[in-house]
Design an enzyme around this catalytic site. Structure first.
Site, PDB file in Angstrom:
ATOM      1  N   ARG A  81      -0.468  20.337  15.727  1.00 23.30           N
ATOM      2  CA  ARG A  81       0.598  20.935  16.506  1.00 23.30           C
ATOM      3  C   ARG A  81       1.310  19.872  17.332  1.00 23.30           C
ATOM      4  O   ARG A  81       0.683  19.118  18.061  1.00 23.30           O
ATOM      5  CB  ARG A  81      -0.003  22.002  17.432  1.00 23.30           C
ATOM      6  N   ARG A  90       6.226  25.362  14.398  1.00 24.24           N
ATOM      7  CA  ARG A  90       4.895  24.854  14.680  1.00 24.24           C
ATOM      8  C   ARG A  90       3.936  25.141  13.530  1.00 24.24           C
ATOM      9  O   ARG A  90       4.072  26.158  12.842  1.00 24.24           O
ATOM     10  CB  ARG A  90       4.330  25.437  15.987  1.00 24.24           C
ATOM     11  N   ASP A  93       0.140  28.281  16.230  1.00 23.81           N
ATOM     12  CA  ASP A  93       0.272  28.778  17.604  1.00 23.81           C
ATOM     13  C   ASP A  93      -0.790  29.858  17.781  1.00 23.81           C
ATOM     14  O   ASP A  93      -0.888  30.762  16.948  1.00 23.81           O
ATOM     15  CB  ASP A  93       1.686  29.357  17.783  1.00 23.81           C
ATOM     16  N   ASP A  95      -2.001  32.465  20.710  1.00 22.72           N
ATOM     17  CA  ASP A  95      -1.711  33.013  22.034  1.00 22.72           C
ATOM     18  C   ASP A  95      -2.728  34.089  22.393  1.00 22.72           C
ATOM     19  O   ASP A  95      -3.058  34.942  21.562  1.00 22.72           O
ATOM     20  CB  ASP A  95      -0.306  33.622  22.059  1.00 22.72           C
TER      21      ASP A  95
HETATM   22  N1  PH2 Z   1       6.619  32.457  18.062  1.00 22.33           N
HETATM   23  C1  PH2 Z   1       7.445  31.971  18.967  1.00 22.33           C
HETATM   24  C2  PH2 Z   1       8.886  32.134  18.880  1.00 22.33           C
HETATM   25  N2  PH2 Z   1       9.315  32.961  17.803  1.00 22.33           N
HETATM   26  N3  PH2 Z   1       8.918  34.253  15.913  1.00 22.33           N
HETATM   27  C3  PH2 Z   1       8.061  34.797  15.036  1.00 22.33           C
HETATM   28  N4  PH2 Z   1       8.530  35.576  14.049  1.00 22.33           N
HETATM   29  N5  PH2 Z   1       6.711  34.580  15.111  1.00 22.33           N
HETATM   30  C4  PH2 Z   1       6.183  33.796  16.092  1.00 22.33           C
HETATM   31  O1  PH2 Z   1       4.936  33.608  16.152  1.00 22.33           O
HETATM   32  C5  PH2 Z   1       7.062  33.214  17.035  1.00 22.33           C
HETATM   33  C6  PH2 Z   1       8.448  33.478  16.911  1.00 22.33           C
HETATM   34  C7  PH2 Z   1       6.945  31.225  20.132  1.00 22.33           C
HETATM   35  O2  PH2 Z   1       5.600  31.182  20.206  1.00 22.33           O
HETATM   36 MG    MG Z   2       3.652  32.006  20.832  1.00 27.06          MG
HETATM   37 MG    MG Z   3       1.502  29.505  22.280  1.00 34.45          MG
END
Ligand code: PH2
Ligand code: MG
Ligand code: MG
Length: 159
Positions: A81, A90, A93, A95
């Site tokens: 990353r 990325r 990710d 979260d």
């Molecule tokens: N994550 C983001 C910003 N935009 N869009 C989608 N479809 N999926 C994501 O995981 C995503 C995003 C920032 O973490």
């Molecule tokens: Mg995110």
């Molecule tokens: Mg994040």
């Protein structure tokens, strides 16, 4: 503690990075109990980037919230990353959406995730595995939040 983690990737072998997230978390004491399907999702916020694969994990851990955050960041780093563009492309990710029903609002760590209820790419997979889970902030179930969300970005369940 029972936790819910949102996982996303939009660079390289996206399936590989999602599998690698589960393994890396497991090596740090975050045991995945259930994984939602993989969803192909239209980018949000920063629109000029490849589509994502997203899913949600239900996991169990004895780490505290700060240790869990550290573990997520380590697994992201282990998976190449780069942090050059906020909300941009990325490899991986991870979260934290929920840490049990705790509410944590401090600099650098907000749980429940401050934007999860506005994002279809989180709510769809979350509703697949935990429709009756009650968000401690709104008091609403995930099913209700998904019914109410207005996010127009496309989310397609793959498998
Ligand atoms: N994550 C983001 C910003 N935009 N869009 C989608 N479809 N999926 C994501 O995981 C995503 C995003 C920032 O973490
Ligand atoms: Mg995110
Ligand atoms: Mg994040």
């Amino acid at each position: 503690m029972l936790v819910y983690l949102a996982v996303g990737s939009n660079i390289g072998d996206r399936q590989h990075y999602i599998r690698s997230a589960i393994q890396g978390l497991s090596a740090r004491g975050v045991r995945t109990i259930r994984c939602a399907s993989i969803y192909l999702t239209e980018p949000r916020d920063f629109l000029d980037q490849p589509w994502f694969l997203n899913t949600v994990l239900e996991a169990s851990t004895s780490l505290d919230p700060d240790q869990l955050l550290r573990a997520c960041l380590e697994v992201e780093e282990e998976n190449l990353r780069k942090r050059d563009l906020s909300k941009g492309p990325r490899t991986l990710d991870i979260d934290i959406i929920f840490f049990g029903r705790e509410i944590i609002r401090k600099h650098g760590l907000e749980i429940p995730h401050p934007r999860f209820s506005k994002r279809r790419f989180v709510l769809e997979p979350l509703a697949e595995i935990a429709p009756e889970f009650v968000d401690p902030v709104s008091g609403k179930t995930i099913r209700q939040l998904l019914e109410e969300v207005s996010d127009p970005a496309l989310v397609e369940r793959l498998r």
